[in-house]
Design a protein around this motif. Structure first.
Motif: not given
Length: 149
Positions: A89-93, A120-123, A106-112, A65-70
């Motif tokens: 699936n939600g915050v998990q990729m 971002r959880l929006e489709a 696991h994206d723990t950042r503030e929503p944006n 997940i580029f720039r997040r998890q190598p």
């Protein structure tokens, strides 16, 4: 970029692709901002490694997940049909390359609204990246199944 018309939020995706060389730089973007140029999470499609070591991806590694998890390992060189599986699936990729789990994020950042800046959880659409003039990748198939919430 090539962008889907349909928006996806939670999904399971499997792509089959072949690269002209391990250094080819492409990606599968997801939960994109509609009609924005590659504004989404990026699942990396690049098989370059440092000093021939698959445990040392040069550019985050296929399935990162580029720039997040190598990626923890680069599976193959991409010259033969390669299978990349992405679960969002939600915050998990999570991603698998040729059946091997290579990244868990696991994206723990503030929503944006922009996933480059926060959660971002929006489709949003799925987009295939042609990074530059040397991007020589063939996507043979792309299958997506939505996950009901």
């Amino acid at each position: 970029q090539l962008q889907s018309k349909q928006a996806f939020g939670n999904f399971l995706l499997q792509a089959r692709y072949t690269l002209a060389s391990p250094e080819v730089n492409s990606g599968i973007f997801f939960r994109c901002i509609p009609d924005a140029l590659l504004d989404g999470y990026e699942c990396q499609v690049n098989h370059a490694v440092v000093d021939g070591d698959p445990l040392r991806p040069l550019d985050a590694g296929a399935g990162a997940i580029f720039r997040r998890q190598p990626a923890r390992v680069v599976m193959g060189d991409g010259s033969k049909p390669t299978y990349l599986t992405l679960l969002a699936n939600g915050v998990q990729m999570d991603t698998w390359v040729n059946g091997v789990l290579v990244a868990e994020f696991h994206d723990t950042r503030e929503p944006n609204p922009n996933p480059r800046k926060g959660l971002r959880l929006e489709a949003g659409p799925i987009a295939l990246q042609g990074h530059d003039a040397t991007t020589d990748v063939t996507f043979q198939s792309l299958k997506i199944v939505e996950i009901a919430t």
